[in-house]
Every structure is written in structure tokens, then in C-alpha cells.
Design a protein around this motif. Sequence first.
Motif, PDB file in Angstrom:
ATOM      1  N   UNK A   1       0.838  -1.193   0.000  1.00 11.78           N
ATOM      2  CA  UNK A   1       0.000   0.000   0.000  1.00 11.78           C
ATOM      3  C   UNK A   1       0.879   1.251   0.000  1.00 11.78           C
ATOM      4  N   UNK A   2       0.465   2.226  -0.790  1.00 12.54           N
ATOM      5  CA  UNK A   2       1.176   3.502  -0.862  1.00 12.54           C
ATOM      6  C   UNK A   2       0.182   4.628  -0.635  1.00 12.54           C
ATOM      7  N   UNK A   3       0.542   5.543   0.241  1.00 10.12           N
ATOM      8  CA  UNK A   3      -0.291   6.716   0.504  1.00 10.12           C
ATOM      9  C   UNK A   3       0.415   7.956  -0.015  1.00 10.12           C
ATOM     10  N   UNK A   4      -0.273   8.709  -0.836  1.00  5.18           N
ATOM     11  CA  UNK A   4       0.214  10.009  -1.297  1.00  5.18           C
ATOM     12  C   UNK A   4      -0.562  11.082  -0.543  1.00  5.18           C
ATOM     13  N   UNK A   5       0.139  11.829   0.301  1.00 10.29           N
ATOM     14  CA  UNK A   5      -0.516  12.816   1.179  1.00 10.29           C
ATOM     15  C   UNK A   5      -0.136  14.225   0.782  1.00 10.29           C
ATOM     16  N   UNK A   6      -1.142  15.090   0.715  1.00  5.12           N
ATOM     17  CA  UNK A   6      -0.932  16.524   0.536  1.00  5.12           C
ATOM     18  C   UNK A   6      -1.583  17.255   1.698  1.00  5.12           C
ATOM     19  N   UNK A   7      -0.795  18.069   2.395  1.00 12.32           N
ATOM     20  CA  UNK A   7      -1.297  18.946   3.458  1.00 12.32           C
ATOM     21  C   UNK A   7      -1.128  20.370   2.976  1.00 12.32           C
TER      22      UNK A   7
END
Length: 360
Positions: free
Chosen positions: A164-170
Motif C-alpha cells: 500500500x502507498x499513501x500520497x498525502x498533501x497537506x
Amino acid sequence: MGDTLNPLLHYSKNKISNSSQLGGIETSVLDNGPGKGTRIAWVNTGGGLRYKIVLDRGMDIVDAFFNANSLAWISHAGVVHPQPFSNQGIDWLRTFAGGLLTTCGLSHIGGPESDQNGTRGLHGNYSNQTVELISIKQPDLRSGDLSLGMTGLVRETTTFGPQLELKRTISSILGENLIKIHDEINNIGNTPAPHMLLYHINCGYPLIDKGTDIIWKGQWESMDKDPKNKIFNASNNFKKCPDPMDAHAGFGEDVAFIKPHAEANGSAICGFINEKLGLGLSIKFNTLQLPWLINWQHWGKGEYVTALEPATNPPIGQTKARTEATLIELAPGEKRNYDLELKVITEKDDLENLFKINNQ
């Protein structure tokens, strides 16, 4: 300040040499204590809101302040250097900073368990994973672009197992007191992958104090399903924060599982209001993405905290979710998107509108 700053920015480009004079993002590395060597980023929105993203803890958010007031609860441990093998039993608690946001998952939320599919520790591996930072966006006053933010990749993988890969933008806007979090989770492997996700949003003093209102609306039951639960029972106003409680010393806590009220498009709002401070925090999410909300209350002396936690499932673990046929299985290449908005509220009308949610 957020309501008055933005109009002035139209005139600021001839008065400001560097946008950091008003706000922006500053990256650094902690050099002392249990977090030594951990990458962080301080974000200053220029409207009074400042928050610390811990890059080496899955881009979670720990410290958060509005002007002089802390919004988040910080554990005794604080920021601890990531320990990717602390995924057995309840080892997760040893490195739990609390903070404004701790992400639980990506494949398991709940207590430790073992079954034919493997052994899993409390709340999964995510928060002990480091990020591959792929972009930092600073505001550009000269062009009138007031947006700022960061994007990174966090991977929860094992050879011959789930990938699993999470691409996060804050992101935030200069002059506004809002945090937007957008997560895209992708099964990058060649077999189906179990997926569970919970956003542990932990707030503490002074936002959380005796009399602070906990805002949510929905059908609920206590985690232990006991009608005599000391907090979540029909005769107790469990949406008002109490004084510290001896009954919550050590492992003392009470938890509610909530099916939140939502608009037709799935939009739901919860949060906290401290009337004495004239300060609130709203949490906006979508029940089409996150159909559950958890309210954790832990009023121990010196460990005074409550959390609101949008989630894909209650924290019941993979085994029970699989038995109940509620466990998400992501096919190879399948993606899921999740969105949160955390907003500081100070205007009287906005605070009243947030409070009305409790009575809808």
C-alpha cells in the motif's frame, strides 16, 4: 486576523521582500531528545495558526497552535524517532505522540490480534513510516498565489505481501486558519490488500477544558456496549468535557462508535468549542469515504485528552471486520481518496453554527 489579512495581501507585494515575513513552510531536523534526527516542517499560515508536520512519522501533525492557545494534546513521549518494527502488541503506544493528527492503518485499526492472515499490533504500522517528500509549495506574493503545502509518499509494504502507498498533501492558504489533508491510497502490489484507516485527531488543554463542548451528531453506542458505561450512558452529558477523573488513570478511557449525521453529499462536521476562549475547531469529512466517527475520552490527571476520529471502520481490527464483511479489500491498482478539513473558528456566528450541529 485571517478575515482581515487577505485583503491586505493585494497591496503587500511592494512592501514585502520575502513571503516568510507573513508565513510559509520551514523544514528542519530535531537534534535532541527521543525525536533526534527526525525531519519536521513548521507551517505558519500567517493568520494565527501554526502547526508542525512530522515528516518521518507519516506526515502526521503533532503541535498546533492558534495565537497563544495550543489546540493539540501531546503525550508524555512527544515526538519520537520512527521505529518501524514497533508493530507488536501495544508497542504503538510507546511512540504515540498524540498530536493534532495521528494516522492509524493502513491495513489495520484496533487492538493487537493474530489469525491465519498474520499478526498485527495496535493500530497498524503507518505512523512509524517515513515519508518520501516530493514537493514543497510556498506562497508567491508577487503572483498573488497564497497557497502553501507539502506532498509526500508513505509506503506500507512487505515482500510477497500487501503493498500500500499513501500520497498525502497537506495544504493551507496564507492568511486563513484552515488545514486541508488529501490522501490517496493505492494498492501498488499484484494481490488484493486489506485496508483500514482512522484519523486520530487529539485535542487538549486549553482548547479542551472543563465545559468545552464536544460537537458531533449521529447514532452511537459505547465500545463496550454497556448501558452503564461511566461516560457514554443516557443520563450523562458526554458532550461536555469534565474535570480530570481518577477513574481514567492508567488505561482508563471510554469510547463511542458513531454513525455520523451527514448531508446528502456525505459531508459531515464535528469538532470542539471552548466558549470561555471564544475558540473552536471544526473537522469536516465525508461519510462516503469515512462512514464512522470515533469519540475517545481519556480524562486522566496529566493525560487530559479527547479525540474525534473519522474512520473507514470502528477500531475492531481486521479479523472482526473480515467476519462482519466490512473489511475493504483493495484490488491491484485500486485507489481510494480521503479528505479532511480542520478549521479554527473564532467568529461568534460561526461558533454558534458549529454548536447547532449537536442539536440537529
